[in-house]
Structure formats: structure tokens, C-alpha cells
Enzyme design. Sequence first.
Site, PDB file in Angstrom:
ATOM      1  N   ASP A  98      -1.536   7.050  -9.596  1.00 23.09           N
ATOM      2  CA  ASP A  98      -1.676   5.830  -8.801  1.00 23.09           C
ATOM      3  C   ASP A  98      -2.420   4.792  -9.622  1.00 23.09           C
ATOM      4  O   ASP A  98      -2.998   5.109 -10.670  1.00 23.09           O
ATOM      5  CB  ASP A  98      -2.419   6.125  -7.494  1.00 23.09           C
ATOM      6  CG  ASP A  98      -2.000   5.189  -6.359  1.00 23.09           C
ATOM      7  OD1 ASP A  98      -1.304   4.193  -6.633  1.00 23.09           O
ATOM      8  OD2 ASP A  98      -2.370   5.456  -5.203  1.00 23.09           O
ATOM      9  N   GLY A 154      -9.594   7.249  -1.328  1.00 24.95           N
ATOM     10  CA  GLY A 154      -9.032   8.510  -1.796  1.00 24.95           C
ATOM     11  C   GLY A 154      -8.106   9.178  -0.803  1.00 24.95           C
ATOM     12  O   GLY A 154      -7.530  10.230  -1.109  1.00 24.95           O
ATOM     13  N   LYS A 167       5.180   7.352   2.814  1.00 27.16           N
ATOM     14  CA  LYS A 167       3.938   6.741   3.285  1.00 27.16           C
ATOM     15  C   LYS A 167       4.231   5.447   4.023  1.00 27.16           C
ATOM     16  O   LYS A 167       4.966   4.589   3.534  1.00 27.16           O
ATOM     17  CB  LYS A 167       2.998   6.438   2.103  1.00 27.16           C
ATOM     18  CG  LYS A 167       1.695   5.747   2.505  1.00 27.16           C
ATOM     19  CD  LYS A 167       0.856   5.411   1.282  1.00 27.16           C
ATOM     20  CE  LYS A 167      -0.355   4.577   1.655  1.00 27.16           C
ATOM     21  NZ  LYS A 167      -1.150   4.196   0.461  1.00 27.16           N
TER      22      LYS A 167
END
Length: 317
Positions: free
Chosen positions: A231, A237, A206
Site C-alpha cells: 500500500d 492500519g 473494499k
Amino acid sequence: MSLRPLSFFVLSGSRDLGEAVATRLALAIASHEERDFEDGEHKSRPLQDVCGHDVFVLHNLHGDETQSGNDKLCRLLFFCGALRDAGAARVTVIAPYLCYARKDRRTKPNDPITTRYVASLFEAMQIDVMITVEVHNLAAFENAFRCRTLNIDTMPLFAAYYARHLHGLPAVAVSPDTGGAKRAEQFRQALEERTGRAVGSAYMEKFRSAGIVSGDILAGDVRDKVAIIVDDLIASGSTLLRAAKACRTAGAEKIYTAATHGLFTGGAPVLLGADEINGIAVTNVLPFRRSDIAARLTVIDASDEIAQSITAVHGGP
């Protein structure tokens, strides 16, 4: 046990969680006043004697439909100052959701490090202890505050919940980004301990720049396994949904998520309705006012962990 009397205050907007914690402690919530003025200013003060007391103040610092995170932070700071002026022997802040904790390092030139700035504000109000729940970056949190800190780990709660729902299927703990790999590892170890079976690990690539998220690599084996994406929070979301889609493409049998703080902003309804995800678990640290959100969630009670932290601090030096 401390010889100082214990006073437990809960500011407005955090009452539901505060009442659950007070019940665990078999303790009445201390009375206080919060007053708003016509020009937007405000004041807060204790309505009972706190001189010489060991004072605990619980307040969540997330923005909602009534107050921004800035508003809540300012009110909490002023209330802590009033407690000090009233002679409190020790002031402990319990901010289960600590605002600005996500900006804990510089990623671009001249970036602010707001975690440290918030810590300085609390230190200016002379708080003695800061307690939070599943803070975004534990090392940054501990380094930012010069007073005593305590972070409540919720991974054992999620491990206990999911251990009952695996039904013998192999599982893998998935971090939606490399920054959360340590949290996912804590969950993996806790789940292994609960089930007595090996649990795999995986993480998503990411990158975020100017609000745009990129990176598509999923490292780790999820095929024919139950993937549990872990997480610290769910905002829009999008991060969890990216990871869920990657796990589905990689052949995961089922996909679940676990996140301590359910903010549910922006595009959260897309996450809640996603076919890729079989279940979403959060804690009750943040309240859920919208029925369309609450109906899709498994909510795990974290009030006992907060109560235990109060007992530990009060019973210590």
C-alpha cells in the site's frame, strides 16, 4: 548540468530526511528562518541569497504532534512565495508526503477534490516542479498540477528488500483494495525481476462509506505462499489488517506488509501487535518518534531516490 547554483532548503519537522538527502548530494542545507508570533501567525524566509538559483524545498505535509498538515502546507506555500520574491530562478517543492492527496475524486455529490485545490495553491505561489513519493493516485496527481510533476516509485525498494527474505518460498503481491492494484502490480513485476521467479497477484474487495469499511472477498491464490500486502500508506492500519486476516484465512504461509508512508494514527498499535502479520516494512520518508512503533518496523532508506530526483531536475532544462 544546470549553470544555475543549487540551493536546498529543509523546513522544520523534515530535518532528519533532509539531512539524509543532503548527505547523498554532498550538499549543505541552505539556511533559513522560521518564526512564530504570539497570535499563531508565522513567517519563513531564506537567510542566504537565492537570486538566480535553482531552489529545492523539502517538507513533509503530514500532521504530527507539533503541527497539522494545514500548518505545514501554509508555511511551505509562504516560503515558496518568499523565494520567488527573492528572485529564485526556479522553485521545486519536494513533498514526500503530499497532504490531501487521498481525496482525488468525487464519491458523493458535491464532494471536494482537494488534490486539485492543493495544486492550485502551489501554482499560485509559482512553483515550477512538484516532487512527491508514492503519491496515492498517480493519474489524479499528474492531472491536478499544471506544472511539471515527478512521483518517486518506492516499489523497487520493497522488492529488493523482500527478495532477500523469501528463502525460495513462492510469493504473491496483494493489494488491500482494487484502487491499489496498479501499485501492487508494479511491486509484483519488480519482485519477479529481482528473484527470477514467478510472483502471483491478489487483491481485497473494499468499500468505504461514512468512514465504515466493508467488503470481504479476497481474489487470488495465497495458499501456502508468502503474501506481501502493498500500500502507499499506513494510517490506522485497519485496511492492512483486514487484508492480512483474509490472507491468513485463505491459507497464506507468511504475511508481510510494505507501505511507503508510516503515519500510524489511531488504531495503528493494533496492527503493530497483530499475530497475523510477520513483518512490516516502511520507508524513512516519515519520521518515527515513538519507540514502540519504531521497534516493530523495518525502515528502508529512500533518501537516495529523492537525491537522484533533485539531481535529475537540476541537470535538466
